[in-house]
Design a protein around this motif. Structure first.
Motif, PDB file in Angstrom:
ATOM      1  N   GLY A  31       6.989 -33.605 -30.754  1.00 14.53           N
ATOM      2  CA  GLY A  31       6.148 -33.979 -32.035  1.00 14.53           C
ATOM      3  C   GLY A  31       5.397 -35.206 -31.723  1.00 14.53           C
ATOM      4  O   GLY A  31       4.583 -35.577 -32.848  1.00 14.53           O
ATOM      5  N   HIS A  39       9.142 -29.892 -27.131  1.00 14.95           N
ATOM      6  CA  HIS A  39       8.202 -29.996 -28.455  1.00 14.95           C
ATOM      7  C   HIS A  39       8.618 -31.163 -29.115  1.00 14.95           C
ATOM      8  O   HIS A  39       9.188 -31.275 -30.225  1.00 14.95           O
ATOM      9  CB  HIS A  39       8.859 -28.715 -29.422  1.00 14.95           C
ATOM     10  N   LYS A  61       1.997 -43.642 -45.587  1.00 14.24           N
ATOM     11  CA  LYS A  61       3.251 -43.160 -45.644  1.00 14.24           C
ATOM     12  C   LYS A  61       4.079 -43.463 -44.689  1.00 14.24           C
ATOM     13  O   LYS A  61       5.544 -43.729 -45.009  1.00 14.24           O
ATOM     14  CB  LYS A  61       3.007 -41.439 -45.484  1.00 14.24           C
ATOM     15  N   TYR A  62       3.817 -43.559 -43.428  1.00 15.36           N
ATOM     16  CA  TYR A  62       4.847 -43.864 -42.327  1.00 15.36           C
ATOM     17  C   TYR A  62       4.931 -45.276 -42.040  1.00 15.36           C
ATOM     18  O   TYR A  62       5.688 -45.709 -41.324  1.00 15.36           O
ATOM     19  CB  TYR A  62       4.369 -43.065 -41.075  1.00 15.36           C
ATOM     20  N   ARG A  73       8.998 -22.406 -40.551  1.00 19.57           N
ATOM     21  CA  ARG A  73       8.606 -22.777 -39.236  1.00 19.57           C
ATOM     22  C   ARG A  73       9.051 -21.383 -38.242  1.00 19.57           C
ATOM     23  O   ARG A  73       8.417 -21.398 -37.256  1.00 19.57           O
ATOM     24  CB  ARG A  73       9.420 -24.193 -38.801  1.00 19.57           C
ATOM     25  N   GLN A 122      13.380 -27.440 -26.696  1.00 22.09           N
ATOM     26  CA  GLN A 122      13.378 -28.106 -27.905  1.00 22.09           C
ATOM     27  C   GLN A 122      12.882 -29.831 -27.578  1.00 22.09           C
ATOM     28  O   GLN A 122      12.242 -30.289 -28.475  1.00 22.09           O
ATOM     29  CB  GLN A 122      14.391 -28.058 -28.657  1.00 22.09           C
ATOM     30  N   VAL A 182       5.366 -41.305 -35.404  1.00 17.83           N
ATOM     31  CA  VAL A 182       4.870 -40.367 -36.334  1.00 17.83           C
ATOM     32  C   VAL A 182       5.215 -38.979 -35.744  1.00 17.83           C
ATOM     33  O   VAL A 182       4.384 -38.008 -35.248  1.00 17.83           O
ATOM     34  CB  VAL A 182       3.311 -40.469 -36.622  1.00 17.83           C
ATOM     35  N   ARG A 183       6.708 -38.712 -35.894  1.00 20.63           N
ATOM     36  CA  ARG A 183       7.045 -37.247 -35.339  1.00 20.63           C
ATOM     37  C   ARG A 183       8.292 -36.635 -35.955  1.00 20.63           C
ATOM     38  O   ARG A 183       9.210 -36.561 -35.417  1.00 20.63           O
ATOM     39  CB  ARG A 183       7.246 -37.462 -33.756  1.00 20.63           C
ATOM     40  N   ARG A 184       7.941 -36.747 -37.190  1.00 16.76           N
ATOM     41  CA  ARG A 184       9.076 -36.307 -37.953  1.00 16.76           C
ATOM     42  C   ARG A 184       9.445 -34.900 -37.902  1.00 16.76           C
ATOM     43  O   ARG A 184      10.497 -34.451 -38.125  1.00 16.76           O
ATOM     44  CB  ARG A 184       8.955 -36.465 -39.602  1.00 16.76           C
ATOM     45  N   ILE A 185       8.294 -34.014 -37.649  1.00 15.90           N
ATOM     46  CA  ILE A 185       8.637 -32.634 -37.281  1.00 15.90           C
ATOM     47  C   ILE A 185       8.669 -32.442 -35.811  1.00 15.90           C
ATOM     48  O   ILE A 185       7.768 -32.876 -35.166  1.00 15.90           O
ATOM     49  CB  ILE A 185       7.247 -31.935 -37.998  1.00 15.90           C
ATOM     50  N   ARG A 186       9.685 -32.036 -35.289  1.00 13.43           N
ATOM     51  CA  ARG A 186       9.764 -31.796 -34.133  1.00 13.43           C
ATOM     52  C   ARG A 186      10.963 -30.882 -33.574  1.00 13.43           C
ATOM     53  O   ARG A 186      11.530 -30.213 -34.473  1.00 13.43           O
ATOM     54  CB  ARG A 186      10.179 -32.827 -33.237  1.00 13.43           C
ATOM     55  N   GLY A 187      11.020 -30.427 -32.349  1.00 15.04           N
ATOM     56  CA  GLY A 187      12.049 -29.513 -31.974  1.00 15.04           C
ATOM     57  C   GLY A 187      11.799 -27.909 -32.328  1.00 15.04           C
ATOM     58  O   GLY A 187      10.805 -27.755 -32.818  1.00 15.04           O
ATOM     59  N   GLU A 191       1.015 -35.434 -40.689  1.00 13.66           N
ATOM     60  CA  GLU A 191       0.968 -35.487 -39.438  1.00 13.66           C
ATOM     61  C   GLU A 191       0.701 -34.092 -38.807  1.00 13.66           C
ATOM     62  O   GLU A 191       0.196 -34.140 -37.714  1.00 13.66           O
ATOM     63  CB  GLU A 191       2.489 -36.077 -38.860  1.00 13.66           C
ATOM     64  N   MET A 198      -3.722 -42.370 -44.408  1.00  8.87           N
ATOM     65  CA  MET A 198      -2.861 -41.774 -45.188  1.00  8.87           C
ATOM     66  C   MET A 198      -1.509 -41.865 -44.387  1.00  8.87           C
ATOM     67  O   MET A 198      -0.621 -42.272 -44.951  1.00  8.87           O
ATOM     68  CB  MET A 198      -3.206 -40.479 -45.552  1.00  8.87           C
ATOM     69  N   ILE A 199      -1.476 -41.632 -43.080  1.00 10.39           N
ATOM     70  CA  ILE A 199      -0.289 -41.729 -42.384  1.00 10.39           C
ATOM     71  C   ILE A 199       0.417 -43.198 -42.325  1.00 10.39           C
ATOM     72  O   ILE A 199       1.205 -43.255 -42.499  1.00 10.39           O
ATOM     73  CB  ILE A 199      -0.529 -41.173 -40.896  1.00 10.39           C
ATOM     74  N   ALA A 212       2.079 -43.355 -32.262  1.00  9.37           N
ATOM     75  CA  ALA A 212       2.307 -41.547 -32.157  1.00  9.37           C
ATOM     76  C   ALA A 212       3.736 -41.385 -31.759  1.00  9.37           C
ATOM     77  O   ALA A 212       4.320 -40.385 -32.110  1.00  9.37           O
ATOM     78  CB  ALA A 212       1.614 -41.149 -31.015  1.00  9.37           C
ATOM     79  N   ASP A 213       4.518 -42.455 -31.232  1.00 12.58           N
ATOM     80  CA  ASP A 213       5.862 -42.067 -31.015  1.00 12.58           C
ATOM     81  C   ASP A 213       6.923 -42.174 -32.264  1.00 12.58           C
ATOM     82  O   ASP A 213       7.984 -41.653 -32.103  1.00 12.58           O
ATOM     83  CB  ASP A 213       6.484 -43.128 -29.944  1.00 12.58           C
TER      84      ASP A 213
END
Lengths: 640, 119, 320
Positions: A615, A613, B105-106, A308, A610, B114-119, A167, B101-102, B111-112
């Motif tokens: 995602g 961000h 895996k997911y 990160r 936060q 597919v957001r494991r990385i956030r914050g 992603e 590939m996404i 898009a809502d």
């Protein structure tokens, strides 16, 4: 003997050629692969280094027309490569990073598969960034940007079994493509106005003739290069990509790729449009830079992941560079360039140590690491040098460049009487302290403290991974102590080249073009700083000697006895840490436990930022579009 | 100067940006990316248009016999457009490969989610 | 011959006056004065005036115990680093007209060097590997972030006031300006800045109510919990010298410009004023307040004290 003007093209083409050779010949054989990569990287380095004497020391400008298509009746019809001191400055950074990353990758990536693909992409990335900083043609720059984006995306998603790599690659691709499309639209509009693609000729043609088309082109290209340098609000994919890419590539990203964006911006504003003396434009750049600085560092303070955190610090330091460049003074530009160079050095070093920790311990989560300095002492020393450099402690290089930035901003505040620049200085100083805080957090969470049970057999990383770290540490210290040398040979020629465009235009298009178009020169004298007094150093060393003697020699010396750790000693012995008489458990103060008071006071702010961000790729795209629209409106209102 | 071309190019650009910013399905986002590219390609081609000109394919002798410069369309934007089309195709291909590939895996292309990385 | 004289003179400056010996003696004296007067305010007898000297020499003779979990090199080097930076800082602060080293940008050097003793404490605490030290360094770092903002604003204000359009950062020029135009504190627009600086001093030195980083009752002395012997003596010496450096900075910046012509008399007056400032801003506040929690400390500095400093900055910027 090949004349020196062919060297840049050979360097770029050599990297591209070896990219394909690596896949053809080296897909199965490790030795051939490593050899080809090292030859390519070292060759590029040697070729660019041999250009130092003519370009930086003698002040020549090297120009090269592809296929020998010289300009005809004042119009450039071929693709031209032009190397002046500004290109040379960035080219040196690029080739150094490539060489050190190549050496580091050999051992670091040894456990992965499909390494033929990895090295192909790596060499393509290197070749494209080198081509970007060396070219004199604006569409060639765009093509190089696209190759760079491709290779970066593929490399980010390389370890596709890792958490979040896919992603991150996807978001990077979408936002990067939006940026490139804006740049392409700008180039199309510029071509419509000037009917040429050569930057020198465009610069001559645009003297005193800013039509709405060119202003729109300027705004779009500004936004495009902003996406490439990852200033706020285009920064979100960068934070994710630096985190999930293999660490040798993260170092390349933070060392080269966002410098390419910075270079593009300098070229655009200083050379092509020569618009840097407009006060509103300076204020716009300074605003972007300050916001980037602040948001970068506050986001970094809240992170749990080592890489990160480093990514957000990268974004924050680029904010410093953009602020310094945006001041429009000679001292400001020199400070910005110096900080860009130092950023490559110390941020590359920090990423390499993060890679070493990942290689040895298997995780970069700050909450799971601890006490690694006992097992990896050399990595700790390199990390501490990098951390003190980025925080700006003397005598490292971050100190010298940050000092120049503060001096530049505060002088600008005094000479223009504009209070906003004094505010910028204050923010810059506070951000510097917060950077220090963030790295103290990482030091405590990763290197000092108590070692967790599962990390008891961690070992120091292999030699080939340590050598680039040592080289970068030494360069950090040297460029901090001998900043005068750096300024005289690297910074002043580069700033001169950015402010005086006549030579650039004349070399490409024939003498007299610049004068005919009415371009004028500005005198650039080197900025003066006086930081150290050599005799003071001598006496300082004497004090250190006295103090060390006092500390080490007085009192009973327990050196010998501490080395033997027995079972009896570990629990209640004299050499156990104090727990108030209770049984000691693993109670390491980890990353998330630090700075509670600060995070508590800024609860609302952290929740907001936060949450922003989130995602979701559409959100990041929305920020990019809104920011582009804002830039377009601002440019039309203020620059005309 | 064909006004319609420019208007449509800007329209496509805006539509593409709208698709990227608001659509939740990742494949639609990639489609939006493609539309942005097509809009810009149309813009580039239209920049080179000369009224009444013909295709820019000539030999040296024809040129040296003194044909006026307005007679053919500017070939440089056509070259730029070809490059840009190729780049657009590659970007779309890579983006779609990532989406596949996404999905593996997911298990979703929203898009809502597919957001494991956030914050 | 020239270089030898220069080296000897510089060595004298660094080692005796106003460097190592002078700073250490006066610092420890101020620390002793602080403890004695605090005790008297609390209706106790208190330790003798020279108690910090006795403590220092006694600690020097004790055994240095380095715990298993500690990183030896960082553990031992940390106090030395703090010590060296404090001595260098002392060299840049003129004692009423006598300044051995003066460059163009003294104030910024001092600002930078001020962070190093705190960082040395933090690195030393972190290297000791104790969880108490971990919490202590976290609080120390937040305290540092808290007081940097008003400190920066105050120093920028002074630079602008003295220089006008040109921004003077050199200590010697600040002294000369004050000799001509009167003490900086007598200009009413700088009084909020002076008060802000007085409030920053206790946090820098680490006395109550801002000593949450070394809270004895909660975290057993914080970063210093595993220290003993000569390194601990050096850290205590650092605290004492820092007391002197901060009050000397205040005295010179805001009350500078007094020059009687005799160096010894100047030094005496300087030390006397430093002692008064110490009593005012450290002992008095220590005696009448309790310890603040870390989030309150941070909020205090970033709202109240920064607002005071910012008022001064805006007034100076407007030309008053």
């Amino acid at each position: 003997m090949i004349s020196v003007q062919h060297f840049p093209v050979i360097a770029v083409m050599g990297l591209f050629l070896c990219a394909f050779l690596v896949e053809i010949f080296g897909a199965k054989n490790k030795f051939i692969r490593n050899t080809i990569v090292l030859i390519a990287a070292a060759g590029a380095f040697a070729l660019i280094a041999s250009l130092i004497k003519p370009v930086l020391l003698n002040g020549e400008i090297i120009s090269y027309w592809m296929g020998n298509w010289e300009p005809v009746s004042g119009y450039a019809i071929g693709i031209g490569y032009e190397i002046d001191a500004l290109n040379m400055f960035f080219a040196l950074l690029v080739v150094t990073t490539i060489l050190l990353a190549a050496i580091y990758s050999i051992k670091y990536m040894a456990r992965d598969h499909h390494l033929g693909h990895y090295y192909t992409l790596f060499l393509m990335l290197s070749g494209s960034v080198l081509g970007l900083v060396l070219t004199g043609d604006i569409f060639n720059m765009f093509v190089m940007i696209e190759i760079m984006t491709f290779a970066s995306v593929a490399l980010t998603a390389f370890r596709n079994n890792k958490f979040g790599a896919l992603e991150a690659g996807f978001k990077y691709l979408i936002i990067g493509s939006i940026g490139s499309s804006m740049t392409l639209a700008g180039i199309a509009l510029l071509y419509a106005q000037c009917h040429t693609l050569n930057m020198a000729q465009i610069s001559a043609a645009l003297t005193n003739s800013l039509t709405p088309t060119t202003v729109l082109a300027f705004a779009l290209m500004f936004a495009g290069f902003g996406v490439k340098s990852y200033i706020v609000p285009f920064h979100a994919p960068a934070a994710e990509a630096y985190m999930t890419a293999p660490t040798s590539i993260s170092m390349v990203f933070s060392g080269m790729v966002n410098k390419a964006g910075v270079y593009g911006m300098i070229r655009l504003v200083y050379v092509i449009f020569r618009a840097m003396d407009l006060a509103p434009l300076q204020l716009i750049l300074a605003t972007f830079g300050t916001v980037t600085m602040f948001i970068g560092v506050t986001m970094a303070l809240a992170q749990h992941d080592f890489k990160r955190l480093l990514a957000f610090h990268s974004i924050s330091q680029i904010g410093y560079v953009i602020t310094a460049i945006g001041l429009g003074t000679v001292l400001g530009l020199e400070a910005g360039l110096f900080h860009a160079m130092n950023h490559t050095l110390f941020k590359g070093l920090l990423f390499l140590t993060a890679g070493a920790v990942l290689y040895a311990a298997g995780t970069t989560d700050l909450d799971k690491l601890g006490g690694l300095s006992k097992k990896m002492p050399k990595t700790t020393v390199c990390f501490l040098i990098g951390a003190f450099s980025i925080s700006g402690l003397p005598p490292f290089n971050g100190f010298a460049s940050k000092w120049m930035i503060y001096q530049a901003t505060y002088e600008k505040a005094a000479t223009t009487g504009n209070f906003a620049y004094a505010f910028v200085t204050i923010v810059a100083l506070v951000v510097s302290v917060m950077t220090l805080a963030s790295f103290i957090k990482v030091t405590q969470a990763v290197f000092f403290g108590q070692l967790p049970e599962n990390l008891k057999d961690v070992r120091e990383v292999p030699l080939l991974m340590r050598v680039p770290m040592w080289i970068m540490s030494v360069l950090c210290v040297l460029s901090g102590v001998f900043y005068n040398v750096v300024e005289k040979y690297l910074l002043t020629p580069a700033a001169n080249a950015a402010f005086n465009v006549t030579n650039y235009i004349d070399k490409m298009m024939g003498d007299g073009t610049a004068a005919a178009a009415g371009v004028t020169n500005i005198t650039v004298d080197g900025a003066t700083l006086s930081l150290w007094n050599p005799i003071l150093w001598l006496v300082l060393f004497a004090i250190v000697l006295i103090a060390v003697c006092i500390v080490v020699l007085t009192g009973e010396n327990t050196r010998g006895r501490v080395l033997a750790k027995t079972e009896n000693d570990s629990e209640d012995g004299k050499y156990a840490t104090f727990f108030g008489g209770e049984k000691s458990t693993h109670s390491h103060v980890a990353g998330s436990d630090l700075f509670w008071g600060f995070k508590h006071d800024f609860k609302g702010y952290f929740k907001f930022i936060q949450g922003m961000h989130s995602g979701v790729v559409s959100d990041y795209a929305l920020w990019a579009v809104v920011a582009t629209a804002l830039i377009v409106v601002l440019m039309f209102v203020f620059v005309h | 100067m064909i006004i319609v071309n420019y208007v449509v190019a800007v329209l496509l650009l805006v539509l593409g940006l709208y698709a990227v910013c608001t659509q939740k399905n990742l494949i639609k986002v990639v489609l939006g990316l493609g539309i942005i590219d097509y809009g810009i390609n149309l813009l580039i081609v239209s920049v080179g248009f000369n009224d009444g000109g013909t295709a820019p394919i000539f030999t040296i002798s024809d040129l040296l016999n003194g044909i006026s410069s307005n007679f053919f369309v500017d070939p440089v934007p056509q070259a730029l457009t070809l490059t840009s089309i190729v780049i657009g195709a590659c970007v779309d291909a890579m983006a779609l490969a990532l989406v596949i590939m996404i999905y593996r895996k997911y298990k979703t292309v929203n898009a809502d989610e597919v957001r494991r990385i956030r914050g | 011959m020239e270089t030898i004289t220069t080296i000897l003179t510089n060595a004298f400056h660094v080692l005796v006056f106003p460097g190592l010996l002078f700073a250490a003696v006066v610092g420890l004296l101020l620390a002793g004065l602080d403890r004695k007067l605090l005790a008297r305010m609390q209706r106790r007898i208190g330790p003798p005036l020279l108690q910090p000297f006795y403590d220092f020499f006694k600690l020097m003779g004790k055994e240095t115990i380095i715990p298993h979990e500690a990183n030896r090199k960082a553990f031992l080097i940390a106090p030395v680093l703090g010590f060296v930076s404090l001595i260098v800082m002392m060299l840049f602060i003129p004692i009423f007209g006598y300044s051995p080293f003066s460059t163009n940008a003294d104030l910024i050097v001092i600002l930078y060097l001020l962070t190093i003793p705190a960082v040395a404490l933090i690195v030393g605490g972190s290297a000791s590997g104790s969880p108490y030290a971990g919490i202590g360094i976290s609080r120390e770092m937040v305290t540092m972030m808290a007081y940097e903002l008003p400190l920066v604003i105050v120093l920028l204000t002074v630079a602008k006031k003295v220089g006008g359009d040109e921004l003077v950062f050199s200590m010697q020029k600040i002294g000369d300006w004050q000799a001509m135009n009167g003490l900086l504190i007598s200009h009413w627009s700088l009084i909020p800045a002076a008060i802000a600086f007085l409030l920053v001093i206790p946090a820098e030195v680490g006395t109550q109510p801002f000593d949450v980083a070394e809270a004895e009752t909660e975290i057993c002395e914080g970063p210093l919990v595993e220290y003993s012997g000569a390194p601990l003596a050096m850290f205590k010496l650092n605290t004492a010298i820092k007391m002197f450096v901060m009050t000397a900075l205040f005295t010179f910046l805001f009350l500078g410009g007094i020059d009687t012509g005799i160096i010894a008399l100047n030094a005496l007056i300087f030390v006397a004023i430093c002692a008064v400032v110490t009593v005012l801003c450290m002992t008095l506040i220590h005696a009448i307040t309790a310890r603040l929690k870390i989030e309150h400390l941070f909020k205090f500095y970033w709202t109240f004290v920064s607002a005071l400093a910012a008022i001064s900055l805006i007034l100076v910027w407007l030309g008053l």
